[in-house]
Design an enzyme around this catalytic site. Structure first.
Site, short mmCIF file in Angstrom:
data_model
loop_
_atom_site.label_atom_id
_atom_site.label_comp_id
_atom_site.label_asym_id
_atom_site.label_seq_id
_atom_site.Cartn_x
_atom_site.Cartn_y
_atom_site.Cartn_z
N LYS A 1 0.44 -1.04 -0.22
CA LYS A 1 0.20 0.24 0.12
C LYS A 1 0.85 1.31 -0.28
CE LYS A 1 -4.18 -2.46 1.89
NZ LYS A 1 -5.27 -2.04 3.38
N LYS B 1 -9.09 -14.01 -8.95
CA LYS B 1 -9.85 -14.33 -7.48
C LYS B 1 -10.50 -12.61 -8.39
CE LYS B 1 -9.61 -14.23 -3.26
NZ LYS B 1 -9.17 -13.90 -1.82
N LYS C 1 -13.70 -6.43 -6.38
CA LYS C 1 -15.17 -5.31 -6.37
C LYS C 1 -13.61 -4.38 -6.74
CE LYS C 1 -15.17 -5.01 -1.63
NZ LYS C 1 -16.01 -4.95 -0.19
#
Length: 352
Positions: free
Chosen positions: A134, A215, A218
């Site tokens: 991140k 996978k 979203k």
């Protein structure tokens, strides 16, 4: 001391002994309010959480304090928190059988995180894979992002959770929670149960409809890849009928057929029929018939969830009542843990 004869207890005392049941193991799992749940979340995680509610003392937290470790829009965070709760309830998490709460509603998460942070080496946080990933994507890195795993450890240990359902991306964070529990117990005496990962024997790994080697997510830029629990039937059918399949026309699982294998896993999870049975059922049939059957099964599975969600999301009063009841239960547990922890580290008891 004389022994207590059962006869002296009377009918009431005997019934109280008979009714006293051993405490259920505590399970805690938390998720950030990041928007809509997708089919992979539902079939691979939330559906299993629902199955645990009778056998475990379940705490389901919506961790809004974690959500502010990255840039966010406050109004959107608030709406997403309500939406997450409504989706959880619509997916079968029952406020009468489990404790659903917002992290920010419970005093104790951040207090315990500070105490645990004082036991946590800085280098251990800097080596966290998620932090490094991140941090690369942000121009500046705030301390909250670095401290995120310690807050997660506090989320778990505050309720003395014995089992924590986690995905592969959170295993490193759970290991830190285990380390911190052991460090605290060693330094201050036995206090925390050391949590273990909960690996369900039932569950499906649902892949992207457009790239079945990845996978379902979203964050996928191609939203045709992802079916959401709040999608309308026509949206679900469109996404599934356009799902990537494989060369040939045979409906069977295999490494050379990742698209068909994924659709078979979805159909199996939605119908309860195993893959060999489904493979036999579609022998000699084409991909068109197969995809239509998958779409029908997904619509039948998700439509009750969507309808319940549509009902709940309009009723803020009902959602607030669920948050209030869940927070009251979670707070009682949190205060018991905090009281013990504060005493052991040497804090003066809070005036009452």
């Amino acid at each position: 001391m004389p022994s207590l004869c059962l006869a002296t207890l009377g009918t009431r005392g005997m019934s109280e002994i008979a009714e006293k049941k051993p405490a259920k193991p505590v399970v805690l799992t938390c998720a950030q309010p990041t928007g809509r749940l997708h089919l992979g979340n539902y079939l691979g995680a939330v559906l299993n959480w629902g199955r645990m509610q009778d056998d475990y003392d379940c705490y389901f937290g919506i961790v809004d304090q974690h959500a502010i470790t990255v840039p966010h829009v406050p109004a959107q965070l608030r709406d997403n928190t309500y939406s997450c709760l409504a989706q959880y309830v619509a997916c079968g998490l029952d406020p009468a059988r489990s404790h659903l709460f917002a992290q920010s509603h419970v005093i104790g998460h951040t207090e315990l995180a500070w105490i645990l942070g004082c036991l946590c080496p800085l280098g251990q946080l800097e080596r966290m894979t998620q932090f490094k990933d991140k941090a690369k994507k942000q121009q500046s890195v705030d301390a909250g992002l670095l401290f995120y795993p310690v807050l997660m450890a506090a989320d778990i240990l505050l309720y003395n959770a014995e089992l924590v359902p986690v995905g592969d991306d959170q295993r490193q964070h759970l290991e830190l929670a285990r380390d911190l529990a052991e460090k605290f117990n060693h330094r201050y005496s036995e206090t925390f149960k050391v949590p273990s990962p909960f690996i369900s024997k039932v569950g499906s790994r649902i892949m992207s409809l457009q790239d079945p080697t990845a996978k379902m997510s979203k964050s996928d830029p191609n939203q045709s890849s992802t079916v959401y629990v709040t999608d309308r039937p026509e949206e679900i059918r469109k996404k599934l009928m356009s799902a990537v399949t494989d060369s040939g026309s045979e409906v069977r699982p295999g490494d050379d057929k990742p698209g068909v294998t994924n659709l078979l896993a979805i159909l199996s999870a939605c119908t309860g029929r195993d893959v060999p049975t489904l493979t036999a059922e579609f022998a000699g049939k084409g991909y068109g018939d197969f995809k239509k059957a998958v779409a029908d099964a997904v619509v039948a599975t998700l439509d009750p969830v969507r309808l319940r969600y549509d009902e709940l999301i309009k009723d803020r009063e009902a959602l607030n009542a669920i948050f209030k009841a869940g927070a009251e239960k979670a707070q009682a547990t949190a205060f018991r843990t905090l009281s013990k922890v504060n005493r052991k580290v040497g804090f003066v008891e809070r005036p009452r």
